[in-house]
Enzyme design. Structure first.
Site, PDB file in Angstrom:
ATOM      1  N   TYR A  22      -4.593  -3.821   3.935  1.00 28.79           N
ATOM      2  CA  TYR A  22      -3.292  -3.189   4.249  1.00 28.79           C
ATOM      3  C   TYR A  22      -3.456  -1.810   3.711  1.00 28.79           C
ATOM      4  O   TYR A  22      -2.757  -0.895   4.412  1.00 28.79           O
ATOM      5  CB  TYR A  22      -2.319  -3.895   3.296  1.00 28.79           C
ATOM      6  CG  TYR A  22      -1.232  -3.179   3.214  1.00 28.79           C
ATOM      7  CD1 TYR A  22      -0.167  -2.979   4.055  1.00 28.79           C
ATOM      8  CD2 TYR A  22      -0.937  -2.376   1.957  1.00 28.79           C
ATOM      9  CE1 TYR A  22       1.062  -2.238   3.715  1.00 28.79           C
ATOM     10  CE2 TYR A  22       0.356  -1.981   1.428  1.00 28.79           C
ATOM     11  CZ  TYR A  22       1.145  -1.736   2.495  1.00 28.79           C
ATOM     12  OH  TYR A  22       2.372  -0.944   2.432  1.00 28.79           O
ATOM     13  N   SER A  67       3.451   3.672   5.431  1.00 28.08           N
ATOM     14  CA  SER A  67       4.280   2.679   5.917  1.00 28.08           C
ATOM     15  C   SER A  67       4.647   2.847   7.135  1.00 28.08           C
ATOM     16  O   SER A  67       5.140   1.684   7.899  1.00 28.08           O
ATOM     17  CB  SER A  67       5.765   2.739   5.045  1.00 28.08           C
ATOM     18  OG  SER A  67       5.507   1.812   3.753  1.00 28.08           O
TER      19      SER A  67
HETATM   20  N1  GLU Z   1       0.759   2.673   1.124  1.00 25.48           N
HETATM   21  C1  GLU Z   1       2.166   2.531   0.597  1.00 25.48           C
HETATM   22  C2  GLU Z   1       2.134   1.591  -0.536  1.00 25.48           C
HETATM   23  O1  GLU Z   1       2.001   0.485  -0.054  1.00 25.48           O
HETATM   24  C3  GLU Z   1       3.282   2.840   1.785  1.00 25.48           C
HETATM   25  C4  GLU Z   1       4.534   2.940   1.096  1.00 25.48           C
HETATM   26  C5  GLU Z   1       5.241   3.731   1.899  1.00 25.48           C
HETATM   27  O2  GLU Z   1       4.756   4.541   2.785  1.00 25.48           O
HETATM   28  O3  GLU Z   1       6.686   3.863   1.779  1.00 25.48           O
HETATM   29  O4  GLU Z   1       2.703   1.790  -1.535  1.00 25.48           O
END
Ligand code: GLU
Length: 412
Positions: free
Chosen positions: A191, A64
């Protein structure tokens, strides 16, 4: 002499050891396989010097923490209004993976939660940019923020994409409401790839400092985004970066920040420094336990809170003297902003009209912002209209010569 800063950071790391508190993120299977004992800390200064301690060269996925940077790229590519039309900037108060949408428009609440980040991802590049080109733009953009080409973790990507049911549902939802018009599967893939770039705390500290400088990477000197984009990103990090703990974070730590489920947290203190911590065990909000402790400690010990009021008691007018002919000399000091320039103008107002010389000495002024510059120029112009001879002492030439006389020598 050796600067004590590295010793201090070492000590912070020892003091913030939280033992076995917290748990590894396990909803992405590959993340549960990391060494939970890792702990690293880095700070990047304005001139690009990076101090680092602990496992500072260990790479982990950005997760994130990619969101603010990809938001910056979308703002750069589409403009602030076009991005705001699709993603709001209100803290949701909910967890990162909640379906937090604005009632009236259906826009995701902000770009730091997953549903907003999926939408933001789709806004990178010009309209019509395909999946492959968008990936290239994001890879180049994240690398420009870091100042080196970032690697990619294919295993983490595969592990996450296989279980990305919730993100897929959210991408389909924003597609159904036509917030995005791209293929939702493409957006989820893109993403998820954006989350799988590999960084170290050093990289994150430099990336943070790039935001904190207003968009110029302090190591490479490359302008990555504009100051206006940085201001927007930092504002959203300050209000929404720490998900449902954002208010608590802002009041205790007071540094715009973003965390990731891999255990990293980075913070950007405008104009001052970029910070990053990494330790994989997470608290109930999904933030690194030791990372949070580290930021709390650093903020407290080093007065890093954004709302700290420093230097407000410095006198703007260092001295105001009248010479034998009734001439006035104002020696100003500190930063010139709206508030300090206003005090100076009020002192100018007290000078009766007449032919005396008024000297405005900026030698001890540290900075003059755009507004203060305009105010001081106008003040000097009005003194001229009152019949005064205005002399500017400005060794760093921050204001234009009032043109009413030649500058006085700086020495006294
Ligand atoms: N790739 C993770 C998701 O989309 C990132 C979430 C995070 O780092 O808080 O669930």
């Amino acid at each position: 002499m050796k600067t004590p800063v590295p010793d201090y950071l070492d000590e912070i790391r020892t003091l913030c050891d939280a033992g076995e508190d917290g748990t590894l993120a396990d909803y992405i299977p590959e993340l549960a396989a990391v060494d939970p004992e890792r702990f690293a800390l880095a700070a990047c200064m304005r001139d690009g010097v990076v101090y680092a301690t602990g496992d500072a060269d260990v790479e982990f996925t950005i997760q994130s923490m990619s969101k603010p940077f990809v938001y910056a790229l979308a703002l750069r590519d589409r403009g602030i209004d076009a991005v705001l039309a699709k993603v709001a900037v209100e803290p949701s108060g909910d967890a990162f993976n909640e379906i937090s949408l604005e009632d009236s428009t259906g826009r995701p609440d902000n770009p730091m939660i997953n549903i907003g980040a999926l939408t933001t991802h789709a806004l990178v590049g010009r309209p019509g940019t395909g999946e492959f080109d968008r990936d290239l733009i994001i890879s180049a953009g994240l690398s420009a923020f870091a100042g080196r080409p970032l690697g990619f973790d294919d295993e983490v990507y595969r592990s996450e994409i296989e279980t990305a049911f919730r993100n897929r549902a959210m991408a389909n939802l924003v597609r159904a409401t036509e917030i995005i018009t791209d293929d939702p599967d493409e957006i989820v893939r893109g993403y998820t790839r954006q989350c799988a770039y590999r960084v170290t705390v050093r990289d994150l500290a430099v990336m943070a400092m790039t935001l904190a400088t207003g968009g110029v990477n302090p190591v490479t000197g490359q302008r990555v985004v504009t100051p206006r984009v940085c201001r927007q990103v930092l504002s959203v990090m300050a209000t929404c970066g720490m998900y449902d703990a954002a208010g608590d974070w802002m009041s205790t730590v007071g540094i715009p920040a973003k965390s990731g489920v891999s255990g990293g947290i980075f913070g950007a203190l405008p104009g001052q420094l970029g910070l990053a911590a990494f330790s994989p065990r997470l608290d109930k909000h999904g933030h690194s336990v030791e990372g949070v402790r580290t930021f709390e400690r650093l903020s407290r010990d080093m007065d890093l809170h954004l709302m700290n009021v420093d230097g407000a008691d410095v006198e703007v007018v260092r001295s105001a003297v009248t010479d034998d002919e009734g001439g006035r000399r104002f020696r100003l000091q500190g930063p010139m902003t709206f508030a300090t320039a206003e005090l100076v103008l009020r002192q100018f107002e007290e000078i009766p009209a007449g032919p005396q010389t008024v000297t405005v000495d900026l030698e001890h002024v540290s900075t003059v912002n755009h507004t203060a510059r305009r105010m001081l120029i106008e003040g000097m112009r009005r003194l001229g209209l009152d019949g005064h001879e205005v002399v500017l002492v400005d060794p760093e030439r921050r204001l234009p010569d009032p043109g009413l006389s030649s500058p006085a020598p700086a020495g006294r």
